[in-house]
Scaffold this active site. Sequence first.
Site, mmCIF file in Angstrom:
data_model
loop_
_atom_site.group_PDB
_atom_site.id
_atom_site.type_symbol
_atom_site.label_atom_id
_atom_site.label_comp_id
_atom_site.label_asym_id
_atom_site.label_seq_id
_atom_site.Cartn_x
_atom_site.Cartn_y
_atom_site.Cartn_z
ATOM 1 N N THR A 33 43.832 37.580 35.346
ATOM 2 C CA THR A 33 44.512 37.875 34.088
ATOM 3 C C THR A 33 45.379 36.722 33.624
ATOM 4 O OG1 THR A 33 44.518 40.244 34.569
ATOM 5 C CG2 THR A 33 46.102 39.472 32.943
ATOM 6 N N SER A 80 39.311 38.961 39.466
ATOM 7 C CA SER A 80 39.485 39.053 40.919
ATOM 8 C C SER A 80 38.851 40.299 41.525
ATOM 9 C CB SER A 80 40.970 38.988 41.301
ATOM 10 O OG SER A 80 41.636 40.202 41.028
ATOM 11 N N THR A 112 45.222 39.996 39.860
ATOM 12 C CA THR A 112 46.077 40.899 40.632
ATOM 13 C C THR A 112 45.302 41.996 41.366
ATOM 14 O OG1 THR A 112 46.463 42.298 38.682
ATOM 15 C CG2 THR A 112 48.046 40.519 39.102
ATOM 16 N N ASP A 113 44.062 42.277 40.955
ATOM 17 C CA ASP A 113 43.325 43.394 41.557
ATOM 18 C C ASP A 113 43.147 43.235 43.062
ATOM 19 O OD1 ASP A 113 43.134 44.537 39.091
ATOM 20 O OD2 ASP A 113 40.959 44.378 38.899
#
Length: 348
Positions: A33, A80, A112-113
């Site tokens: 992101t 990610s 961030t995932d």
Amino acid sequence: MRKLLLCIFAFLSIGACMVQAKPKIAILATGGTIAGSIDSALATTGYQAGVVGVEALIKAVPQIQDLANITGEQIANIDSSNMNDEIWLKLAKEINRLFANGIDAVVITHGTDTMEETAYFLNLTIKSDKPVVLVGAMRPSSAISADGPKNLYNAVALAASKEAKAKGVMVAMNDKILSARGVVKTHSLNVDAFSSPDFGDLGYIVDGKVFFYNKIIKTHTKNVPFDVTKLTNLPKVDILYTYSNDGSGIAAKALFENGTKGIVVAGSGAGSIHQDQKNVLKELMQKGLDVVVSSRVMAGRVAISEADQKLGFISAEDLNPQKARVLLMLALTKTKDPKKIQEYFLKY
């Protein structure tokens, strides 16, 4: 006159040394992101992740040049959620190479995932006590309220600080400093999306100043025995949930028949497994499958009975399923012995 010239030369030399004293930090970009964009300044969802390159990320925060001598490298540019073993191995090998060649710290821009998984993998495979900091964003670079630039500044400030040495791999998000082992993504959209339910945060960053108030207890980085130098792939490990009227035993069989070497069960409560799945797992363990029991509960330790320990079930301790998977993959590069693997979960 000669003394005056010598003094001037000495003064200029000291000044030059002070300029050179800035740490050398490599920013390795993997997408996410923080490198996302959409044709709307108001949109914080629906964007395309991983479209902005590392040079553009660095250029967007010129203030980091005051903190360190910055270089950038594009390792990948993905969402990610699509992170894979190939990129993990590439990252670990490149970071170890950079440290061996004089880089003082590494910052990794990441989605961030799966950030917590990558952070923990690197925490187990980096052979240095130099700082490694992962950073991302919850809002794309195109948003009017993008959090990426401030997060990146904080990450570089953290990596450049003397206090960051020997702390293991860290995550810098929303002014927080979090350990690779403790960090968990706890919200799907808010900028305050990361916390450490079991361990607590390591510290915080205010206006570029770093404050630590917690310590790393578990062994990490250069003191961990896993070596990925010559690896081109990792053992296949998968995660299965347990739930009421659980039918995952069928899935466990299919995974094992297709090459899965280990399974992490996201157990209920303190690691309970529905009897239907558990009976199948017992059969597969007799055929060589390693099984680690974690919990689908946010915090707390998994409790394995003595009877289950004798059968070969391994407790993930306080690691969540996704991190337990990371450790089991690396453990299987060293041993298939459940007792030895259990020691790894207690130590790392």
